[in-house]
Design a protein around this motif. Structure first.
Motif, PDB file in Angstrom:
ATOM      1  N   TYR A 109       8.189  48.918  -2.997  1.00 44.47           N
ATOM      2  CA  TYR A 109       7.670  49.067  -1.710  1.00 44.47           C
ATOM      3  C   TYR A 109       8.104  50.538  -1.398  1.00 44.47           C
ATOM      4  O   TYR A 109       8.742  51.082  -2.186  1.00 44.47           O
ATOM      5  CB  TYR A 109       8.091  48.271  -0.530  1.00 44.47           C
ATOM      6  CG  TYR A 109       7.712  46.967  -0.806  1.00 44.47           C
ATOM      7  CD1 TYR A 109       7.761  45.942  -1.636  1.00 44.47           C
ATOM      8  CD2 TYR A 109       7.048  46.308   0.334  1.00 44.47           C
ATOM      9  CE1 TYR A 109       7.422  44.579  -1.584  1.00 44.47           C
ATOM     10  CE2 TYR A 109       6.315  45.101   0.381  1.00 44.47           C
ATOM     11  CZ  TYR A 109       6.475  44.190  -0.601  1.00 44.47           C
ATOM     12  OH  TYR A 109       6.103  42.946  -0.639  1.00 44.47           O
ATOM     13  N   ASN A 155       3.197  45.156  -7.386  1.00 40.06           N
ATOM     14  CA  ASN A 155       4.104  44.196  -7.707  1.00 40.06           C
ATOM     15  C   ASN A 155       3.770  43.498  -9.143  1.00 40.06           C
ATOM     16  O   ASN A 155       2.283  43.720  -9.467  1.00 40.06           O
ATOM     17  CB  ASN A 155       4.527  42.884  -6.704  1.00 40.06           C
ATOM     18  CG  ASN A 155       3.305  42.222  -6.513  1.00 40.06           C
ATOM     19  OD1 ASN A 155       2.136  42.166  -7.022  1.00 40.06           O
ATOM     20  ND2 ASN A 155       3.320  41.675  -5.153  1.00 40.06           N
ATOM     21  N   TYR A 173      11.459  51.493  -2.506  1.00 42.42           N
ATOM     22  CA  TYR A 173      12.241  50.485  -2.709  1.00 42.42           C
ATOM     23  C   TYR A 173      11.766  49.663  -3.952  1.00 42.42           C
ATOM     24  O   TYR A 173      10.819  48.949  -3.855  1.00 42.42           O
ATOM     25  CB  TYR A 173      12.363  49.688  -1.514  1.00 42.42           C
ATOM     26  CG  TYR A 173      12.936  50.538  -0.420  1.00 42.42           C
ATOM     27  CD1 TYR A 173      12.199  51.233   0.477  1.00 42.42           C
ATOM     28  CD2 TYR A 173      14.293  50.611  -0.115  1.00 42.42           C
ATOM     29  CE1 TYR A 173      12.744  51.933   1.402  1.00 42.42           C
ATOM     30  CE2 TYR A 173      15.088  51.381   1.009  1.00 42.42           C
ATOM     31  CZ  TYR A 173      14.092  51.985   1.717  1.00 42.42           C
ATOM     32  OH  TYR A 173      14.689  52.778   2.710  1.00 42.42           O
ATOM     33  N   HIS A 211      12.187  45.645  -5.109  1.00 40.64           N
ATOM     34  CA  HIS A 211      11.931  44.452  -4.381  1.00 40.64           C
ATOM     35  C   HIS A 211      11.923  43.115  -5.412  1.00 40.64           C
ATOM     36  O   HIS A 211      11.299  43.619  -6.605  1.00 40.64           O
ATOM     37  CB  HIS A 211      10.968  44.378  -3.476  1.00 40.64           C
ATOM     38  CG  HIS A 211      10.542  43.106  -2.765  1.00 40.64           C
ATOM     39  ND1 HIS A 211       9.603  42.358  -3.271  1.00 40.64           N
ATOM     40  CD2 HIS A 211      11.181  42.472  -1.795  1.00 40.64           C
ATOM     41  CE1 HIS A 211       9.589  41.246  -2.481  1.00 40.64           C
ATOM     42  NE2 HIS A 211      10.740  41.359  -1.454  1.00 40.64           N
ATOM     43  N   ARG A 226      11.247  38.885  -5.239  1.00 35.70           N
ATOM     44  CA  ARG A 226      10.975  37.586  -4.688  1.00 35.70           C
ATOM     45  C   ARG A 226      11.109  36.586  -5.721  1.00 35.70           C
ATOM     46  O   ARG A 226      10.157  36.551  -6.465  1.00 35.70           O
ATOM     47  CB  ARG A 226       9.899  37.842  -3.754  1.00 35.70           C
ATOM     48  CG  ARG A 226       9.384  36.685  -3.100  1.00 35.70           C
ATOM     49  CD  ARG A 226       8.268  36.789  -2.052  1.00 35.70           C
ATOM     50  NE  ARG A 226       7.020  37.447  -2.446  1.00 35.70           N
ATOM     51  CZ  ARG A 226       6.265  36.435  -2.910  1.00 35.70           C
ATOM     52  NH1 ARG A 226       6.333  35.093  -2.916  1.00 35.70           N
ATOM     53  NH2 ARG A 226       4.991  36.974  -3.565  1.00 35.70           N
ATOM     54  N   ASN A 245      13.993  37.133  -0.706  1.00 39.46           N
ATOM     55  CA  ASN A 245      13.724  38.501  -0.872  1.00 39.46           C
ATOM     56  C   ASN A 245      15.221  39.245  -1.133  1.00 39.46           C
ATOM     57  O   ASN A 245      15.917  38.969  -0.388  1.00 39.46           O
ATOM     58  CB  ASN A 245      12.930  39.048   0.382  1.00 39.46           C
ATOM     59  CG  ASN A 245      11.663  38.681   0.253  1.00 39.46           C
ATOM     60  OD1 ASN A 245      10.751  38.905  -0.396  1.00 39.46           O
ATOM     61  ND2 ASN A 245      11.331  37.898   1.379  1.00 39.46           N
ATOM     62  N   TRP A 274      16.520  43.448  -2.057  1.00 36.19           N
ATOM     63  CA  TRP A 274      15.974  44.968  -1.883  1.00 36.19           C
ATOM     64  C   TRP A 274      17.054  45.802  -2.581  1.00 36.19           C
ATOM     65  O   TRP A 274      18.271  45.506  -2.516  1.00 36.19           O
ATOM     66  CB  TRP A 274      15.807  45.246  -0.730  1.00 36.19           C
ATOM     67  CG  TRP A 274      14.723  44.337   0.378  1.00 36.19           C
ATOM     68  CD1 TRP A 274      15.172  43.300   0.963  1.00 36.19           C
ATOM     69  CD2 TRP A 274      13.309  45.094   0.196  1.00 36.19           C
ATOM     70  NE1 TRP A 274      13.637  43.052   1.527  1.00 36.19           N
ATOM     71  CE2 TRP A 274      12.565  44.028   0.941  1.00 36.19           C
ATOM     72  CE3 TRP A 274      12.516  45.862  -0.215  1.00 36.19           C
ATOM     73  CZ2 TRP A 274      11.131  44.125   1.412  1.00 36.19           C
ATOM     74  CZ3 TRP A 274      11.391  45.941  -0.097  1.00 36.19           C
ATOM     75  CH2 TRP A 274      10.649  45.114   0.779  1.00 36.19           C
TER      76      TRP A 274
END
Length: 117
Positions: A37, A50, A94, A96, A98, A105, A107
């Motif tokens: 992100y 992603n 960032y 990430h 998930r 989530n 980070w």
């Protein structure tokens, strides 16, 4: 404890390239969607790209054809190759993660990218 640590950000001229890396640790990431992100000053954080464990990818329209996301599952690494960079790509990027089953989530702390002449 899931940890994500980014590296590779910096200053680059318009039209240039950068490769971001994210080192993931703390769990097996086979059940995670990994991604990048970015958040520009005064803007909301937005998805860049992603990638699922099997390799399927998803990109924001603004970066498709210029950026490539990849992951090395054996090393728990995620990469973002950024080509043809534009000033509009300037942001903090960032890493990430998930978890698919729970939508939890995680980070990283972010790495800044500045595209300027």
């Amino acid at each position: 404890q899931v940890q994500l640590v980014e590296s590779g950000g910096g200053l680059v001229q318009p039209g240039g390239s950068l490769k971001l890396s994210c080192a993931a640790s703390g769990t097996s990431f086979s059940n995670y969607i990994m991604g990048w992100y970015r958040q520009a000053l005064g803007q909301q954080r937005e998805l860049v790209a992603n990638i699922r464990y099997g390799g399927s990818t998803n990109y924001a329209v603004s970066v498709e054809g210029r950026f490539t996301i990849s992951r090395d599952n054996a090393k728990n690494m995620i990469y973002l190759q950024m080509n043809s960079l534009e000033p509009e790509d300037t942001a903090v990027y960032y890493c990430h993660a998930r978890r698919v089953a729970t939508s939890m989530n995680y980070w990283g702390g972010g790495t800044p990218v500045t595209v300027s002449s």
